[in-house]
Design an enzyme around this catalytic site. Structure first.
Site, short mmCIF file in Angstrom:
data_model
loop_
_atom_site.label_atom_id
_atom_site.label_comp_id
_atom_site.label_asym_id
_atom_site.label_seq_id
_atom_site.Cartn_x
_atom_site.Cartn_y
_atom_site.Cartn_z
N LYS A 32 -36.80 -68.19 42.27
CA LYS A 32 -36.92 -69.66 42.20
C LYS A 32 -37.33 -70.11 40.80
O LYS A 32 -36.75 -71.03 40.25
CB LYS A 32 -37.96 -70.18 43.19
CG LYS A 32 -37.62 -69.95 44.65
CD LYS A 32 -38.62 -70.68 45.56
CE LYS A 32 -40.06 -70.26 45.35
NZ LYS A 32 -40.36 -68.89 45.82
N ARG A 80 -44.32 -75.46 51.60
CA ARG A 80 -44.51 -74.07 51.99
C ARG A 80 -44.86 -73.91 53.47
O ARG A 80 -45.06 -72.80 53.94
CB ARG A 80 -45.66 -73.50 51.18
CG ARG A 80 -45.25 -72.33 50.30
CD ARG A 80 -46.45 -71.91 49.51
NE ARG A 80 -46.28 -70.66 48.87
CZ ARG A 80 -45.80 -70.48 47.65
NH1 ARG A 80 -45.37 -71.51 46.95
NH2 ARG A 80 -45.73 -69.28 47.14
N ARG A 111 -42.55 -57.44 38.03
CA ARG A 111 -43.26 -58.59 37.48
C ARG A 111 -44.75 -58.28 37.33
O ARG A 111 -45.38 -58.71 36.37
CB ARG A 111 -43.07 -59.79 38.41
CG ARG A 111 -43.62 -61.07 37.83
CD ARG A 111 -43.17 -62.27 38.60
NE ARG A 111 -44.01 -62.51 39.76
CZ ARG A 111 -43.79 -63.48 40.65
NH1 ARG A 111 -42.75 -64.26 40.53
NH2 ARG A 111 -44.60 -63.65 41.66
N ARG A 144 -49.93 -60.61 36.90
CA ARG A 144 -50.42 -61.60 37.86
C ARG A 144 -51.25 -60.89 38.91
O ARG A 144 -50.81 -59.93 39.51
CB ARG A 144 -49.23 -62.33 38.50
CG ARG A 144 -49.05 -63.71 37.96
CD ARG A 144 -47.83 -64.37 38.53
NE ARG A 144 -47.92 -64.61 39.97
CZ ARG A 144 -47.08 -65.40 40.61
NH1 ARG A 144 -46.12 -66.02 39.96
NH2 ARG A 144 -47.21 -65.58 41.91
N ARG A 188 -48.30 -61.95 50.95
CA ARG A 188 -47.50 -63.13 50.59
C ARG A 188 -46.18 -63.15 51.35
O ARG A 188 -45.71 -64.20 51.77
CB ARG A 188 -47.26 -63.18 49.08
CG ARG A 188 -48.49 -63.70 48.35
CD ARG A 188 -48.50 -63.30 46.90
NE ARG A 188 -47.38 -63.82 46.16
CZ ARG A 188 -46.86 -63.22 45.08
NH1 ARG A 188 -47.35 -62.09 44.65
NH2 ARG A 188 -45.86 -63.77 44.45
P1 ADP Z 1 -44.63 -66.99 44.68
O1 ADP Z 1 -43.59 -67.95 45.15
O2 ADP Z 1 -44.07 -65.91 43.83
O3 ADP Z 1 -45.52 -66.49 45.78
P2 ADP Z 1 -46.09 -69.15 43.42
O4 ADP Z 1 -46.33 -69.19 41.97
O5 ADP Z 1 -45.14 -70.16 43.98
O6 ADP Z 1 -45.60 -67.68 43.69
O7 ADP Z 1 -47.47 -69.28 44.23
C1 ADP Z 1 -48.56 -68.44 43.99
C2 ADP Z 1 -49.70 -68.79 44.97
O8 ADP Z 1 -50.10 -70.16 44.77
C3 ADP Z 1 -49.36 -68.72 46.45
O9 ADP Z 1 -49.47 -67.41 46.97
C4 ADP Z 1 -50.39 -69.68 47.05
O10 ADP Z 1 -51.66 -69.10 47.15
C5 ADP Z 1 -50.47 -70.78 46.01
N1 ADP Z 1 -49.52 -71.88 46.30
C6 ADP Z 1 -48.44 -72.25 45.56
N2 ADP Z 1 -47.80 -73.29 46.09
C7 ADP Z 1 -48.49 -73.60 47.23
C8 ADP Z 1 -48.34 -74.57 48.25
N3 ADP Z 1 -47.31 -75.43 48.26
N4 ADP Z 1 -49.25 -74.60 49.27
C9 ADP Z 1 -50.27 -73.75 49.29
N5 ADP Z 1 -50.48 -72.79 48.38
C10 ADP Z 1 -49.60 -72.71 47.35
#
Ligand code: ADP
Length: 190
Positions: free
Chosen positions: A13, A88, A127, A133, A144
Site C-alpha cells: 500500500k 482498519r 523490511r 521498524r 498484525r
Molecule cells: P502496516 O499496514 O504495515 O501494518 P501501518 O504503518 O499502516 O503498517 O500501521 C502500523 C501500526 O499503526 C498498526 O499496526 C497500528 O498499531 C497503527 N495504526 C495504523 N493505522 C491505524 C488505524 N487506522 N487504526 C488503528 N491503528 C492504526
C-alpha cells in the site's frame, strides 16, 4: 479523486500510494505514518499509541480519527487523497463515511491489493532488516496479520456492498501493480 487503499501489512500500500501520489498529484495520507510521527515527536497521543503499535494491535479508533480529521482538513486534501491504513475496522468505515459526508467528499473507490500470506511474511522480514521498524519482528508481524484477518478484512466487504471495491493482484513488479491500479480508477482512460 478520493481513494482508499486496502491490503494486509506488506501488501505494498505504502509503495503504491507513493507512486500514485506523483501520478495524480494528491496527498498520500497514511495513518501509520501519522502515528509514527506522533510517537517520534513524543506528543501525549504518540506516547499512548507507541506500546499498542509495538504490540501489533490497533490504536483506539478515537485517537486515529482525531488525527485523520485534522489531516483531512488541511488544504491540500481538498483536491483528493490516497488513504492508506484507514479504515482498519468496520467502526472506522462508519466514522470515515460520516466525516467525508460532512466534508462533502465521499470515497470514489476502494482498491484492495491482494498478496498471498507467504509472500507478505517474506516482504515484512525484508523490511524489518531494511527499516528497523519495531513492529516488523516475527511475533508482531504474526499479530498484525491476525488483527488484519479479524478486523480489517471485513472492510473490503463494506466497500463491495457500496459497489466501490476493486480487487487487484498485488504480486509483481512495482510498476506493473501500479498499472493495474491506474486501470481500475474510475473516469480515467487506462
Ligand atoms: P502496516 O499496514 O504495515 O501494518 P501501518 O504503518 O499502516 O503498517 O500501521 C502500523 C501500526 O499503526 C498498526 O499496526 C497500528 O498499531 C497503527 N495504526 C495504523 N493505522 C491505524 C488505524 N487506522 N487504526 C488503528 N491503528 C492504526
Amino acid at each position: 479523486m478520493r481513494i482508499v487503499l486496502l491490503g494486509a501489512p506488506g501488501s505494498g500500500k505504502g509503495t503504491q500510494a507513493g507512486l500514485l501520489k506523483a501520478e495524480l498529484n494528491i496527498p498520500h495520507i497514511s495513518t501509520g505514518d501519522l502515528l509514527r510521527a506522533a510517537v517520534k515527536a513524543g506528543t501525549p497521543l504518540g506516547l499512548k499509541a507507541k506500546a499498542v503499535m509495538d504490540a501489533g494491535q490497533l490504536v483506539s479508533d478515537e485517537i486515529v480519527l482525531g488525527m485523520l480529521e485534522e489531516r483531512l482538513s488541511q488544504p491540500d486534501a481538498r483536491a483528493g487523497f490516497i488513504l492508506d491504513g484507514y479504515p482498519r475496522n468496520l467502526a472506522q468505515c462508519e466514522a470515515l463515511q460520516k466525516l467525508l459526508d460532512r466534508l462533502g467528499q465521499p470515497v470514489d473507490v476502494a482498491l484492495q491489493l491482494v498478496v498471498p500470506n507467504e509472500l507478505i511474511v517474506e516482504r515484512l522480514a525484508g523490511r524489518a532488516a531494511a527499516e528497523n521498524r519495531k513492529d516488523d519482528t516475527p511475533e508482531t508481524v504474526r499479530e498484525r496479520l491476525r488483527v488484519y484477518a479479524e478486523q480489517t478484512a471485513p472492510v473490503a466487504g463494506y466497500y463491495e456492498r457500496q459497489g466501490r471495491l476493486s480487487v487487484l493482484d498485488g504480486v509483481g513488479e512495482m510498476r506493473e501493480v501500479q498499472q493495474r491500479i491506474l486501470s481500475a480508477l474510475p473516469r480515467r482512460a487506462a
